[in-house]
Design an enzyme around this catalytic site. Sequence first.
Site, short mmCIF file in Angstrom:
data_model
loop_
_atom_site.label_atom_id
_atom_site.label_comp_id
_atom_site.label_asym_id
_atom_site.label_seq_id
_atom_site.Cartn_x
_atom_site.Cartn_y
_atom_site.Cartn_z
N THR A 83 -28.01 61.47 -53.77
CA THR A 83 -28.22 60.93 -52.38
C THR A 83 -28.81 62.17 -51.59
OG1 THR A 83 -25.99 61.48 -51.96
CG2 THR A 83 -26.41 59.31 -52.87
N ASP A 84 -28.40 63.43 -51.82
CA ASP A 84 -28.59 64.49 -51.03
C ASP A 84 -30.14 64.57 -50.60
OD1 ASP A 84 -25.92 64.92 -50.56
OD2 ASP A 84 -25.83 66.67 -51.74
N THR A 92 -24.69 61.84 -58.21
CA THR A 92 -23.40 61.34 -58.11
C THR A 92 -23.25 60.05 -59.11
OG1 THR A 92 -22.95 62.46 -56.10
CG2 THR A 92 -21.53 60.65 -56.68
N SER A 150 -29.06 66.75 -56.81
CA SER A 150 -30.21 66.49 -56.21
C SER A 150 -30.67 67.59 -55.22
CB SER A 150 -30.63 65.23 -55.75
OG SER A 150 -29.98 64.91 -54.34
N1 ASP Z 1 -24.84 66.22 -54.58
C1 ASP Z 1 -25.17 64.84 -54.77
C2 ASP Z 1 -26.56 64.77 -55.22
O1 ASP Z 1 -27.38 64.75 -54.42
C3 ASP Z 1 -24.82 63.95 -54.02
C4 ASP Z 1 -24.83 62.40 -54.48
O2 ASP Z 1 -25.62 61.95 -55.41
O3 ASP Z 1 -24.40 61.41 -53.67
O4 ASP Z 1 -27.07 64.91 -56.42
#
Ligand code: ASP
Length: 202
Positions: free
Chosen positions: A99-100, A20, A66
């Site tokens: 973040t995932d 993200t 991710s």
């Molecule tokens: N779906 C995103 C990822 O993990 C979520 C994020 O980065 O906050 O790439």
Amino acid sequence: MQTKLQRSGLKVVVLGTGGTIAGTAQSPADNVHYSAAQIGVQQLLDAVPALAGESLEAEQVAQLDSKDMDYDVWLKLAQRIEFHLRRDDVAGVVVTHGTDTLEETAYFLQRVLAPRKPVVFTAAMRPSNAMLRDGPQNLFDAVGVARIDAAQGVVAVLAGAVHGALDVRKVHSYRVDAFGSGDAGVLGRIEEGQFRRLRDWP
Ligand code: ASP
């Protein structure tokens, strides 16, 4: 223990993997419906004026959400980190990540590399064009932590907190302060350009 974050000295290498932090939304007011992994790591650095003039090097290792992280990217990431950390002119490495699955990648790298220099993960909960984006501050703080002389091991820097790789976990799905370290507690905090260490480096 309190340390002033340095903004000069040896080089910091920033490895981009997407997420993200590199995402874009149709509308700057939309923090939910966006596409992750749209802009490159050099663009992320260019978007932080406070980093201008710092000795940085950018490398795009992957460009993905991710949730799609896989063993091939993990292997490539481990190899690129090891390569850069061996360089005498490099203080540490920053990894931008979604973040995932940040906690899984950070855990893997700490277990496999146990680096004697800092490897600092960072990310964002909001896309790069959000009205109130968290990525630039997180990236700025992560670069500062990668320059701390005594730093070592894999850590994650988000929302002013520094988490150890073996403890960090995502605990919220949309809050900007979305990570915790459980009962272990955070490794440290970034407060007005100072790093306050509360626990040992990994
Ligand atoms: N779906 C995103 C990822 O993990 C979520 C994020 O980065 O906050 O790439």
